[in-house]
Design an enzyme around this catalytic site. Structure first.
Site, short mmCIF file in Angstrom:
data_model
loop_
_atom_site.label_atom_id
_atom_site.label_comp_id
_atom_site.label_asym_id
_atom_site.label_seq_id
_atom_site.Cartn_x
_atom_site.Cartn_y
_atom_site.Cartn_z
CG MET A 97 0.15 -12.94 -3.22
SD MET A 97 -0.88 -14.19 -4.07
CE MET A 97 -1.44 -13.29 -5.51
CG ASN A 98 2.47 -9.83 1.94
OD1 ASN A 98 3.23 -9.28 1.18
ND2 ASN A 98 1.95 -9.19 2.97
CG ASP A 99 -1.39 -9.20 4.04
OD1 ASP A 99 -0.64 -10.16 4.24
OD2 ASP A 99 -1.40 -8.19 4.77
CG PHE B 170 2.54 -1.79 4.42
CD1 PHE B 170 3.51 -1.81 3.42
CD2 PHE B 170 2.95 -1.97 5.73
CE1 PHE B 170 4.85 -2.01 3.72
CE2 PHE B 170 4.29 -2.18 6.05
CZ PHE B 170 5.24 -2.20 5.05
NE ARG C 251 1.29 -3.91 9.87
CZ ARG C 251 2.17 -3.88 10.86
NH1 ARG C 251 2.68 -2.74 11.25
NH2 ARG C 251 2.56 -4.99 11.44
CG ASP C 252 -2.80 -4.12 7.85
OD1 ASP C 252 -2.06 -3.57 7.01
OD2 ASP C 252 -2.40 -5.00 8.63
C1 FRU Z 1 0.24 -8.73 7.17
C2 FRU Z 1 1.09 -7.50 6.92
C3 FRU Z 1 0.24 -6.26 7.09
C4 FRU Z 1 0.96 -5.26 6.26
C5 FRU Z 1 1.45 -6.09 5.10
C6 FRU Z 1 2.75 -5.64 4.52
O1 FRU Z 1 0.67 -9.87 6.55
O2 FRU Z 1 2.20 -7.49 7.77
O3 FRU Z 1 0.06 -5.88 8.43
O4 FRU Z 1 0.15 -4.21 5.84
O5 FRU Z 1 1.55 -7.40 5.58
O6 FRU Z 1 3.05 -6.32 3.35
#
Ligand code: FRU
Length: 492
Positions: A45-47, A106, A164-165
């Site tokens: 898990m990340n963001d 992402f 992104r994001d």
């Molecule tokens: C931030 C990030 C975002 C990207 C995502 C990829 O932690 O690098 O910029 O969308 O993680 O998993």
């Protein structure tokens, strides 16, 4: 391939992930698993993504790779919750199976429109990053609509590989999206786009542009309004360390000011770090039905070794926090829902401190600890947590530096970290110690520790892997006093 086969394949990528999760859950070793924090059922898990209140509950999506405990081909996992304590696992929301997002779904956010929930996320294909949309009418099954902002819509000097994001939100009659980007010259920047219908987008302006160290970019923008102020949250790669601030290579910052969305101009009044600990990144906010601004964030950091990975999972989320702005500064408190799960109160008053002491009934690793210290004339005053023999972590006030320090160097395990960070074992913040007092609220959950200082004036978050549950208090080089102490077991 005909349309039906294509549909079948798409369904399969999400289903394959969900079958894999169901079949492999039982192999997870439980040692480090949290009890009330969101963490992946298995894998990586990340963001946090798409954090919103919709369909009568809070929705939390997240960057997810089910098939291994390290970053890989990104899916969107999904939880729902009513209380930020119990996280109900929902079917995987997005898998990287489109012809425009084969290399990853992402980070992004979500918005409600005409009773439907739209996810706006970054679609990655052969290193090119574009923005795409998916929609759901029940909040459970998502249909991809496809790409809505292509890399041709970038300003000329922006890189197609670092775009992104999207943070999508509505102001007036228009939808807006803030986005992270990098210029060809290597600056990090935030771009703003506008749309009437979420489908067709036009570029508005470069909201912010800075040279970050190591040619980093701004990731994961977020924005909320609070009593007439606009607050932007950003996650820069390589924000320059300033004294005790921004010591992680990837920090998370907030800027308070005024945002003119029509023109895409943010007038900044103040800027600071959000969390001065080790493990905090990529925060997102939502507005709850009762009007609170609630923030969640990833409780890990890029470039670090994650000891839980050998147990089949990695990464978790902070306990969501209620945000407020006082005198132009950000204050953070744990969500009030936590109070419903605090049991077995043990209290002390006016305990003299001189050396190290243990207090009967004060121990545990799923607890809330609330403390008010009188620092008196001592050189160091604080608390040791997660104790187990010689291993522990400590949080203390250091008078010589006038800093509050979170030190995990004695936890019995070294955390490998990125060469861009000087260490991953000591972090500090400065708070006001008026009348020689320091207030601390400490939340422990098996391996995680979130410290709120002086009613949320500063927060420090970090994972500690010492494995113990002993707690002790100390004053060195003088005397101090615990004016009061309350301990609750968190039982959910
Ligand atoms: C931030 C990030 C975002 C990207 C995502 C990829 O932690 O690098 O910029 O969308 O993680 O998993």
């Amino acid at each position: 391939m005909n349309g039906n086969e294509n549909d079948e394949m798409k369904k399969n990528a999400v289903q394959t992930a969900d079958s894999y999760i169901a079949e492999n859950l039982s192999v997870l070793q439980q040692t480090y698993r949290h009890s009330y924090h969101a963490m992946p059922p298995i894998g990586w898990m990340n963001d946090p993504n798409g954090f919103i209140y919709a369909f009568g509950k809070y929705q939390l999506f997240y960057q997810f790779y089910p098939y291994g405990a390290s970053w890989n081909s990104m899916h969107w996992g999904h939880f729902t919750t009513q209380d930020f304590i119990h996280w109900r696992l929902e079917p995987t929301a997005l898998a990287p199976d489109g012809d425009f997002d084969r290399d990853g779904c992402f980070s992004g956010t979500s918005v409600l429109k005409d009773g439907k929930l739209y996810l706006m996320y970054t679609s990655v294909l052969a290193d090119i990053q574009t923005q795409s949309l998916a929609v759901s009418s029940d909040g459970i099954r998502f249909e991809k609509i496809g790409e809505v902002i292509s890399s041709n819509q970038l300003p000329e000097d922006a890189l197609r590989t670092e775009f992104r994001d999207p943070k999508v939100f509505k102001r007036g009659n228009a939808y807006y999206a803030l986005m992270g980007s990098r210029t060809i010259q290597g600056e990090g920047q935030i771009l703003l786009y506008r749309s009437k219908d979420l489908l067709k987008w036009e570029f508005v302006n470069v909201v912010r542009r800075d040279r970050l160290t190591t040619r980093g970019i701004y990731e994961c923008p977020d924005l909320f309004e609070y009593e007439g102020k606009d607050v932007m949250l950003l996650s820069p790669q390589g924000y320059e360390t300033k004294d005790w601030r921004y010591e992680n290579w990837q920090s998370a910052i907030y800027a308070v000011g005024k945002f003119d969305a029509e023109k895409g101009i943010f007038e900044k009044e103040y800027e600071d770090e959000i969390d001065g600990g080790f493990d905090f990144y990529a925060p997102q906010t939502l507005k709850s039905p009762d009007g609170r601004i609630i923030m969640i964030g990833w409780m890990q950091m890029w470039g670090r070794r994650m000891p839980t990975a050998q147990h089949g999972w990695a990464g978790s989320m902070i306990l969501p926090r209620e945000l407020s702005i006082k005198n132009g500064r950000l204050y953070q408190r744990p969500v009030r829902e936590l109070q419903d799960y605090c049991w077995n109160e043990v209290t002390y008053k006016n305990v003299a401190l001189n050396g190290n002491i243990v207090l009967t009934g004060i121990c545990g690793k799923k607890i809330e600890l609330h403390l008010l210290f009188d620092l008196k004339n001592s050189a160091r005053v604080g608390v040791r947590i997660f104790g187990h023999g010689e291993r522990y972590a400590e949080i203390y006030y250091d008078r010589s530096a006038d800093l509050v320090v979170f030190n995990r160097s004695q936890m019995g395990m070294e955390i490998f970290h990125d060469a861009k960070e000087k260490d991953a074992s000591v972090r500090s913040v400065r708070v006001k110690t008026e009348e020689n007092r320091l207030e601390m609220l400490v939340l422990l959950d098996v391996i995680s520790c979130e410290v709120f200082l002086n009613d949320g004036e500063r927060v420090m978050t970090g994972n500690v892997y010492s494995g113990g549950s002993d707690i002790s208090f100390f004053a060195e080089g003088g005397e101090a006093e615990i004016i009061f102490l309350e301990k609750y077991d968190i039982i959910n």
